[in-house]
Motif scaffolding. Structure first.
Motif, PDB file in Angstrom:
ATOM      1  N   SER A  63      31.421  25.988  11.435  1.00  0.00           N
ATOM      2  CA  SER A  63      30.034  26.228  11.070  1.00  0.00           C
ATOM      3  C   SER A  63      29.135  26.433  12.282  1.00  0.00           C
ATOM      4  N   THR A  64      29.680  26.261  13.496  1.00  0.00           N
ATOM      5  CA  THR A  64      28.898  26.650  14.667  1.00  0.00           C
ATOM      6  C   THR A  64      28.579  28.142  14.600  1.00  0.00           C
ATOM      7  N   MET A 101      31.439  25.986  28.564  1.00  0.00           N
ATOM      8  CA  MET A 101      31.597  25.599  27.165  1.00  0.00           C
ATOM      9  C   MET A 101      33.056  25.655  26.719  1.00  0.00           C
ATOM     10  N   LYS A 161      36.592  24.577  26.353  1.00  0.00           N
ATOM     11  CA  LYS A 161      37.232  23.271  26.522  1.00  0.00           C
ATOM     12  C   LYS A 161      38.722  23.408  26.832  1.00  0.00           C
ATOM     13  N   GLU A 168      19.282  23.704  10.755  1.00  0.00           N
ATOM     14  CA  GLU A 168      20.571  23.647  10.067  1.00  0.00           C
ATOM     15  C   GLU A 168      21.347  24.847  10.565  1.00  0.00           C
ATOM     16  N   PHE A 169      22.652  24.769  10.516  1.00  0.00           N
ATOM     17  CA  PHE A 169      23.450  25.878  11.025  1.00  0.00           C
ATOM     18  C   PHE A 169      23.256  27.151  10.197  1.00  0.00           C
ATOM     19  N   LYS A 214      36.444  23.647  20.934  1.00  0.00           N
ATOM     20  CA  LYS A 214      36.423  22.332  20.272  1.00  0.00           C
ATOM     21  C   LYS A 214      35.147  22.173  19.443  1.00  0.00           C
ATOM     22  N   THR A 215      34.925  23.142  18.608  1.00  0.00           N
ATOM     23  CA  THR A 215      33.728  23.082  17.771  1.00  0.00           C
ATOM     24  C   THR A 215      34.069  23.537  16.357  1.00  0.00           C
ATOM     25  N   SER A 216      33.207  23.176  15.436  1.00  0.00           N
ATOM     26  CA  SER A 216      33.456  23.451  14.021  1.00  0.00           C
ATOM     27  C   SER A 216      33.233  24.922  13.694  1.00  0.00           C
ATOM     28  N   TYR A 225      30.003  32.507  24.899  1.00  0.00           N
ATOM     29  CA  TYR A 225      28.751  31.766  24.765  1.00  0.00           C
ATOM     30  C   TYR A 225      27.642  32.500  25.516  1.00  0.00           C
TER      31      TYR A 225
END
Lengths: 198, 415
Positions: free
Chosen positions: B36-37, B67, B69, B273-274, B32-34, B59
């Motif tokens: 750009s992670t 982590m 989800k 920033e990513f 559940k992450t973008s 992770y």
């Protein structure tokens, strides 16, 4: 005899630390068009002629499992919020809102904290993480400490409110609801329910 | 019947020749992450994306279960570890489908072609699958359909990986013989090092099938660190085209920046920033192989080279240099040199400008073969985290190719 004095003193101190006359506001918020009725904030925005001391203890917002916890955090103006990174990844906290000077706290490792003091009441800045763009939270900065956040079932409670007639407002990140005039009794509670929708 | 045979032949050729992309939206769903992670601009990885990969698509620091989800489906409870070898070792599979789709379409312009402008939709559709199986296995694969001059090419490589620790993975299937793989590429144009061909048409860009041992570890103070990989591959095709196996290896060392296997120690900063990972990475690589081609003698070739990758704030400068020596019975040895130098700048997190200079001298000892060199300026626009537009120009500078300029507007999306 000494023991009696101590017990009496402690009891008096306890009583004096509590408002002599205070009531509670409680109720239920029904949210339409969202998955649950949680994370709405019911609050008294301000009381004319009355100011409140800023709490010495810092409020807390955690970053855990790529989520801000809590999602909404009402605070009294002047309160410092501590942002903890609980993840084994880098996090950041910034806000694009001018009412908090577009602050950016940089990035910090797991277990460490960075803080920001919210000075301007009436401001509802969004909290973002520029490493994980899906993360989002809100801080609601108020002039009074009288606020409650709804649980997922919509219930909320605001305890120990000074008796009087106030405008009770509600805030939700997506929904809107009308404010209500409420009269808080010297003792006991008053029930105020809200319906909020888009 | 001829049509079926033709399709079969095209498919077989494609299996050998087509390279793969790496951008896995199913990881977005799992955590559940973008995008750009992990991605600077998909498929190019950022510092965390590399650490995630180096942990076997997990992770860092053993935090993958918390982590995740989407709850995985158990294929045996933890208690069965105590029963082994009287039972199968317990495992799990992704809780939902690990499938993703990556679509690529293009508007092409080629100055010297009869048809100068064309709409190539789709250029490519990839069905990607990736994830973890229990604590120690991971997988990564794709089914890819690609248009190549109105022929449909199909490929279906995968890799199964045993993840002993971040420092030791054993990978079978498609491996990372290419020193400039797709997960480090931002442009539509491939790196010239990846596309440069040996005399018998071998090139890094083509998918390599074999066995690989690789790993990574953090450096001093949990910053930067090392990576290594060494492998043995067929060299050409799923069924080897000759009896010789090819070998390759690469080592890198990163100074500063996020640890190669992640972690947050020592990463305190006033900015983040990513796409920022202030660091310098230097690497060295080699490849020794034999290439076969119908009607020609086998070619024995050796490649060695190095690369540098410098990230500072919004800038990245990187480059690579490769030497190839090629020997074939009865004809002179050929020595080649290929290099590129590229700079990126993040103007906004969704707008990245780049320019690359590349040089390719196929035969450094023969003046008769003129070097090819070109500039590639371009702009990458992340319209959304999963929608990318690439505007890219390839301008040749050498006399032979001077008018062969190309221009592409490429559109990618991932689901």
């Amino acid at each position: 005899m000494n023991r009696i004095k101590i017990v009496v003193s402690i009891s008096l101190l306890f009583l004096l630390s509590q408002p002599l006359f205070a009531g509670d506001i409680k109720g239920k918020v029904k949210a339409k068009g969202v998955k649950h009725s949680g994370d709405a904030v019911v609050y008294i925005e301000k009381i004319d002629g009355k100011t409140f001391d800023v709490p010495k203890d810092h409020a807390k917002m955690d970053q855990k499992n790529l989520t801000f916890i809590p999602h909404v955090l009402p605070v009294l103006a002047g309160t410092t919020v501590d942002y903890l990174n609980s993840d084994e990844v880098l996090h950041n906290v910034f806000s694009p809102e001018t009412c908090v000077d577009k602050f950016n706290l940089g990035t910090w490792p797991k277990g460490q904290i960075r803080s920001y003091t919210f000075k301007k009441s009436g401001c509802i800045p969004v909290m973002l993480c520029n490493v994980h763009p899906e993360m989002e939270a809100y801080v609601i900065v108020l002039e009074t400490p009288y606020h409650g956040v709804t649980a997922k079932d919509g219930t909320y409670e605001i305890k120990d409110v000074l008796p009087g007639k106030y405008e009770l407002k509600i805030w939700h990140e997506k929904l809107k609801g009308a404010s209500v005039v409420v009269e808080v009794p010297e003792h006991g509670e008053v029930v105020v329910n809200f319906d909020i929708k888009r | 019947m001829n049509r079926i045979l033709r399709l079969f032949a095209v498919t077989l050729i494609a299996v050998v020749l087509v390279e793969v992309g790496y951008a896995i939206p199913s990881f977005s769903r799992k955590y559940k992450t973008s995008c750009s992670t992990c991605h600077y601009a998909a498929p190019m990885l950022n510092g965390f994306g590399k650490a995630f990969k180096n942990n076997g698509y997990r992770y860092p620091a053993g935090t993958d279960p918390e982590m995740t989800k989407e709850e995985p489906v158990s294929l045996g409870s933890e208690g069965y570890k105590k029963v082994w070898p009287e039972a199968i070792w317990p495992s799990d599979i992704p809780g939902t489908s690990p499938l993703s789709i990556w679509g690529i379409g293009r508007i092409n312009y080629a100055a010297m072609n009869d048809v100068k402008w064309e709409f190539e939709f789709p250029h490519e559709v990839e069905i990607l699958y990736a994830g973890t199986i229990g604590e120690n296995f991971s997988f990564f694969g794709e089914l890819e359909f690609e248009n190549e001059d109105n022929q449909n090419e199909i490929m279906y490589p995968f890799a199964l990986q045993y993840d002993w620790s971040p420092g030791l993975h054993i990978r079978a299937g498609m491996v990372h013989a290419d020193p400039t793989p797709n997960h480090l590429k931002l442009t539509r144009n491939h790196y010239n090092i990846a596309s440069f061909r040996s005399r018998n048409r071998w090139r890094f860009r083509d998918e390599q099938i074999g066995l690989e041992v690789w790993g990574a570890g953090n450096g001093s103070g949990e910053r930067g660190g090392y990576t290594y990989r060494a492998g043995v591959v067929n060299g050409q095709g799923i069924n080897d085209m000759n009896k010789e196996k090819d070998i390759y290896g690469k080592v890198t060392y990163k100074i500063g920046g996020l640890g190669e296997t992640g972690g947050t120690a020592g990463a305190e900063s006033q900015t983040s920033e990513f796409f920022i990972d202030n660091s310098v990475t230097v690497g060295g690589f080699f490849y020794k192989g034999t290439a076969s081609r119908a009607g020609f003698n086998d070619e024995d070739f050796t490649i060695f080279g190095g690369d540098v990758d410098y990230w500072y704030d919004r800038f990245i400068v990187n480059g690579a240099l490769m030497f190839m020596n090629s020997g074939m019975p009865g004809i002179p040895e050929r020595k080649s040199m290929v290099y590129y130098l590229q700079g990126n700048h993040v103007i906004y997190p969704w707008l990245i400008g780049l320019i690359r200079y590349e040089w390719e001298d196929a035969d450094t000892d023969q003046d008769a073969v003129k070097p090819v060199n070109a500039f590639i300026p371009g702009v990458t626009v992340m319209a959304r985290a999963n929608v990318k537009l690439v505007l890219e120009f390839k301008m040749f500078l050498d006399d032979v190719n001077k008018k062969n300029d190309t221009f592409t507007l490429q559109m990618n999306f991932g689901l």
